[in-house]
Enzyme design. Structure first.
Site, PDB file in Angstrom:
ATOM      1  CB  THR A 149      87.921  72.120  41.659  1.00 18.64           C
ATOM      2  OG1 THR A 149      87.610  71.590  42.938  1.00 18.64           O
ATOM      3  CG2 THR A 149      89.013  72.722  41.000  1.00 18.64           C
ATOM      4  N   PRO A 169      96.007  77.696  47.827  1.00 20.63           N
ATOM      5  CG  PRO A 169      95.562  75.735  46.193  1.00 20.63           C
ATOM      6  CD  PRO A 169      95.947  76.122  47.736  1.00 20.63           C
ATOM      7  CE1 TYR A 220      89.337  71.229  53.316  1.00 19.67           C
ATOM      8  CE2 TYR A 220      88.870  73.443  53.429  1.00 19.67           C
ATOM      9  CZ  TYR A 220      89.971  72.360  52.652  1.00 19.67           C
ATOM     10  OH  TYR A 220      90.367  72.489  51.661  1.00 19.67           O
ATOM     11  N   GLY A 237      90.662  68.232  38.523  1.00 16.69           N
ATOM     12  CA  GLY A 237      90.874  69.068  39.082  1.00 16.69           C
ATOM     13  C   GLY A 237      92.614  69.147  39.463  1.00 16.69           C
ATOM     14  CB  ALA A 274      97.327  62.177  39.382  1.00 21.07           C
ATOM     15  CB  THR A 275      91.732  60.505  38.493  1.00 20.02           C
ATOM     16  OG1 THR A 275      91.372  60.855  39.979  1.00 20.02           O
ATOM     17  CG2 THR A 275      92.499  59.720  38.344  1.00 20.02           C
ATOM     18  CG  PHE A 317      87.255  72.380  47.420  1.00 21.40           C
ATOM     19  CD1 PHE A 317      87.583  71.402  48.204  1.00 21.40           C
ATOM     20  CD2 PHE A 317      85.516  72.910  48.220  1.00 21.40           C
ATOM     21  CE1 PHE A 317      88.116  72.130  49.099  1.00 21.40           C
ATOM     22  CE2 PHE A 317      86.523  73.443  49.025  1.00 21.40           C
ATOM     23  CZ  PHE A 317      86.610  73.016  49.722  1.00 21.40           C
ATOM     24  NE  ARG A 371      89.497  58.155  46.829  1.00 23.62           N
ATOM     25  CZ  ARG A 371      88.306  58.614  46.675  1.00 23.62           C
ATOM     26  NH1 ARG A 371      87.661  58.379  47.481  1.00 23.62           N
ATOM     27  NH2 ARG A 371      87.718  59.934  46.118  1.00 23.62           N
TER      28      ARG A 371
END
Length: 249
Positions: free
Chosen positions: A185, A180, A150, A12, A9-10, A187, A33
């Site tokens: 982001t 998505p 991935y 993107g 939640a920190t 990413f 984290r």
């Protein structure tokens, strides 16, 4: 008002989702984290609603268990779990892949989702209500060259989501799987290990999705009427036809 638990939640998609759902008046448990970033996000979102933060790495089972068990009693009844934390590392063929990259993706995208879900599902079953939202990817729909591991981890998220739905529907628990497409982001910056020039080429020549677009979609699913469950949702930018095909100007 719901109590909503969001991993990753920190930044993107996770941060955008936490902000939108907080503005809608829900109580939010933000997880990540980095404690200093968590505290910054908590301060920002506290302007809208009650926020509780948990610092742990989803890849570490002991950290997951200790963190979730530490929740105060008034925060334990989680209505919605959003399994957003995940990662992509490297873009190499299997023959040249780095095993530490594989471990990071498998541990974060698959095992981390399982660890967190295992801790939260029993409470939902006891209450005969709940909603789990898993963030997969269009990479689960079509494997692409140099992204085999991935893609495999995101295919696993699809399968886990289907399995959750089979096991949990009788308990009144909804399960939503979000896929998505290209979202601008951090990413690609993470995938290319900080190479910003290479990362920027991923989003060049077209308008990619934004984190807020996915947050809107998640909010739609979470706010659907009780009798409605959005089981799967695939979201592409208008310029993307399928996982490997993007039309650039």
């Amino acid at each position: 008002m719901k109590t909503i638990f969001i991993t990753g939640a920190t930044s993107g998609i996770g941060k955008a989702t936490a902000e939108l759902l907080a503005k809608q008046g829900n109580r939010i448990i933000i997880c990540g984290r980095r404690s200093e970033v968590l505290e910054t996000v908590k301060a920002e979102l506290s302007a809208f609603t009650e926020i509780f933060s948990l610092q742990f790495d989803v890849r570490n089972l002991e950290e997951v268990e200790n963190a979730i068990n530490s929740l105060p009693e008034e925060w334990k009844n989680i209505d919605v779990l959003i399994n957003n934390a995940g990662n992509a590392h490297g873009l190499d063929p299997l023959s040249a892949g780095k095993t530490e990259d594989w471990d990071s993706m498998i541990d974060g995208n698959v095992k981390g989702l399982l660890y967190v879900s295992k801790m939260i599902i029993p409470g939902m079953k006891e209450r005969n209500s709940g909603h789990i939202v898993n963030i997969s990817s269009v990479a689960a729909r079509q494997t692409y060259i140099n992204g085999v591991v991935y893609c495999a981890t995101k295919k696993a998220v699809d399968v886990i989501s289907e399995g959750m739905r089979l096991e949990l529907t009788e308990f009144g628990i909804k399960v939503t799987n979000i896929q998505p497409g290209a979202v601008e982001t951090d990413f690609s910056l993470v995938r290319f290990k900080g190479d910003s020039e290479r990362a920027s080429t991923v989003y060049a020549g077209y308008e990619a999705l934004k984190a807020g677009d996915i947050a809107d979609s998640i909010a739609y699913c979470v706010n659907a009427p009780k009798h409605v469950c959005i089981s799967d949702m695939t979201i592409y930018p208008a310029a993307q036809a399928e996982p490997r095909t993007i039309y650039r100007k």
